[in-house]
Enzyme design. Structure first.
Site, short mmCIF file in Angstrom:
data_model
loop_
_atom_site.label_atom_id
_atom_site.label_comp_id
_atom_site.label_asym_id
_atom_site.label_seq_id
_atom_site.Cartn_x
_atom_site.Cartn_y
_atom_site.Cartn_z
N HIS A 340 -33.54 57.42 -87.24
CA HIS A 340 -33.48 57.46 -88.71
C HIS A 340 -32.06 57.73 -89.18
O HIS A 340 -31.53 57.02 -90.05
CB HIS A 340 -34.43 58.55 -89.23
CG HIS A 340 -34.49 58.65 -90.72
ND1 HIS A 340 -35.50 58.10 -91.46
CD2 HIS A 340 -33.65 59.25 -91.61
CE1 HIS A 340 -35.30 58.35 -92.74
NE2 HIS A 340 -34.17 59.05 -92.86
N GLU A 341 -31.42 58.76 -88.61
CA GLU A 341 -30.08 59.12 -89.07
C GLU A 341 -29.06 58.04 -88.73
O GLU A 341 -28.13 57.79 -89.52
CB GLU A 341 -29.66 60.46 -88.46
CG GLU A 341 -30.59 61.63 -88.77
CD GLU A 341 -30.89 61.77 -90.26
OE1 GLU A 341 -29.98 61.58 -91.09
OE2 GLU A 341 -32.05 62.06 -90.62
#
Length: 616
Positions: A340-341
């Site tokens: 996600h990051e």
């Protein structure tokens, strides 16, 4: 350099009346181009001082310069930022100072976190430099730069960490703290030798001993970036012993407390980071633009993680995984949070929303893309099915109430920004992109119309800012050239706006039309049924452009647009006892389905035929 004299904002307002510093947004008449920042961190006494030169372009005549600071005073913590010196310089053609410009009044305006400088004379368009010095305490909160504590070998240890999103860079230094004011940054950090790991967004360029107690770290100049992506670490941590390197030369490390790193708990996330960066470079069609990416596990952190460009900070449980101690669920969390990051490094960092009303572009897209990174790094998990089902379920659950909100909302005060970090931005945003992929390419198809539009978007707006309509226009261009070239095709900008500018979602009603047809219509779904007392207005009357995929028996997947205030007629032979219809193939659409308005005989017939097919 002129010392700041506090004149009091109320007195200034009385003198000038309604002013630009009463607006929540900064004016766009002054644009920063470069920050040259120097910080001195005193961990022992929990204080820091700073100085900076901010290079600006004045685009139109103005008599006021303002930028963000946070000067909130409390008895417990003192000034979070106290500007002690300020000055404004005119620059010549070589960028050198050509004289100091007189400031009539300078004062902090706490209501909107501004530092205001009312000039004696009006500034002409051109290049200028603002210089500041300030001092502040290192607070034990979880915003700006802050002190966190942990125990190691029975001793108390300190670490300086940071969290700037959404509005905390102004707690660290005077700055244009809005996402559309991108600039380059130069950074110099002086810190105590007790804390040898000093990290920033860019790689260290040099390290110089100041005295017996302090070292000075100078970092490479950053790419153009928003202030909310700045990050700092000052700690006695340890990093991956041998940094990994991607195929394009990006250096990758995971850092954290010495104990977990000595136990090799850093290796899994470092290896996944390398794999996922390489996969995202293919997906976005753009190389990762920084020379390194450090991931740091912080003992105290407000979010699960923060995507700061080149220096991502995580909760320890979201980054460190020890196969000798931790569960498989821990491993899955580390992988998906890392995916996600890293997705943000392009969609959010490289291309950034102009304003916080489009936060869903950042978070929804990262939530969608994380399945790509996780599937590449852990191909046996079948993560796409799990994630898309989870996101859609969360979105439908929260979005079925009248208390919901549109995906994109007007932001007029700070509380509006923080309120958007919810399941609407993350889960519904992700589900909307799954649906967009479906109508751009079709379920089970190998075309990459959706991906091509994303690549065009990233390449067009890289190192800049964009709005949601900019993304929609890229989708529309590809849709019109590759998917549907007819003159009466739908406009994807209009399609997407019906999903992001009004809340809730449609329920599709399937009814018998005659002996050979079904008719599909839509209405708004609410968990309360038809009770809309105290309803919120919608610009589209709670009607949507609904992409409908359906399949009759074992035939091909068919596609139709169910447009607002219209119906779709589908051929269906009710006399064939073995026939059935399946809607929302692969569950890519954001809809609920009902067949309650079909007669009992018809419903029984369809259900019986479907059971026969399943038994086969």
């Amino acid at each position: 350099v002129v010392s700041t004299q506090s004149t009091g904002s109320s007195g200034i307002n009385a003198e000038y009346g309604e002013t630009i510093w009463d607006e929540i947004r900064l004016p766009t008449t002054v644009i920063p181009s470069h920050y040259d920042v120097k910080l001195r961190i005193d961990m022992t006494n929990e204080r820091f001082t700073g100085s900076e030169d901010v290079y600006i372009d004045v685009l139109n005549k103005t008599s006021v310069l303002l930028l963000h600071i946070n000067d909130i005073h409390s008895d417990e913590m003192g000034y979070e930022m106290n500007v002690t010196q300020h000055a404004v310089h005119r620059l010549d053609d070589q960028g050198e100072s050509a004289g100091t410009i007189a400031v009539k009044h300078a004062f902090p305006y706490s209501k909107n976190s501004f530092f205001v400088m009312k000039m004696k004379d009006e500034l002409e368009p051109g290049k200028y430099k603002m210089s500041f010095e300030w001092e502040s305490r290192l607070v034990r909160g979880l915003e700006g730069i802050y002190i966190s504590s942990y125990k190691e070998d029975g001793k108390d240890k300190k670490v300086l960490a940071s969290q700037m999103e959404p509005l905390a860079a102004r707690k660290v230094m005077p700055c244009f703290d809005e996402p559309n004011f991108k600039a380059n940054f130069s950074m110099e950090i002086t810190a105590e030798k007790l804390y040898p790991l000093v990290l920033w967004n860019m790689p260290e360029k040099s390290k110089v001993e100041v005295d017996d107690f302090y070292d000075k770290f100078v970092f490479e100049t950053s790419v153009k970036m928003s202030t909310y992506l700045l990050a700092f670490i000052v700690a006695d941590f340890k990093c991956t012993e041998t940094p990994l390197e991607t195929s394009n030369g990006v250096k990758v490390r995971t850092c954290g407390r010495k104990g977990p790193v000595n136990d090799k708990a850093d290796l899994y996330s470092a290896e996944m980071t390398k794999i996922i960066i390489e996969e995202y470079e293919k997906f976005y069609g753009t190389e990762f633009p920084l020379p390194k990416i450090d991931s740091v596990a912080v003992p105290d952190f407000s979010a699960g993680a923060m995507e700061n460009w080149g220096l991502i900070l995580y909760r320890e449980s979201a980054l460190l995984w020890d196969p000798k101690k931790d569960t498989y669920n821990n491993k899955a969390r580390v992988n998906t949070v890392v995916a996600h990051e890293l997705a943000h490094q392009w969609f959010g960092n490289l291309v950034t929303m102009k304003w916080w009303n489009d936060l869903w572009l950042n978070e929804g897209f990262a939530s969608y893309v994380e399945w790509i990174g996780t599937t590449k790094s852990e191909p046996n998990w079948n993560y796409y099915d799990f994630q898309t089902y989870s996101d859609k379920s969360r979105a439908l659950a929260i979005d079925s109430y009248m208390s919901s909100r549109p995906t994109s909302i007007d932001v007029s005060k700070p509380d509006d920004i923080t309120a958007q970090f919810d399941s609407i931005s993350y889960s519904k945003g992700s589900a909307l992109l799954v649906q967009a992929k479906m109508f751009m390419d079709g379920s089970g198809k190998t075309s990459e119309n959706f991906e091509d539009a994303i690549r065009n978007y990233v390449q067009t707006y890289g190192f800049s800012n964009a709005e949601q309509n900019d993304l929609y226009q890229q989708l529309d261009q590809v849709y019109g050239s590759e998917k549907d070239t007819s003159a009466d095709r739908v406009n994807i900008v209009e399609v997407m706006n019906t999903w992001t500018l009004q809340m809730n979602f449609p329920v599709l009603e399937v009814r018998r039309y005659d002996d050979t047809h079904l008719v599909i219509s839509q209405r708004r779904f609410l968990i309360s049924g038809t009770d809309v007392s105290g309803d919120k207005e919608s610009p589209y009357g709670y009607q949507w452009y609904v992409p409908v995929e359906y399949k009759i028996d074992d035939g091909e997947v068919m596609f139709e647009w169910l447009k607002p205030h219209s119906t779709v007629l589908v051929e269906f032979d009710f006399s064939d006892e073995d026939s059935y219809i399946r809607l929302n193939v692969n569950s890519a659409g954001i809809t609920s389905l009902t067949t309650a308005t079909i007669s009992t005989r018809d419903l029984e017939l369809i259900s019986t035929n479907l059971r026969k097919t399943i038994r086969r």
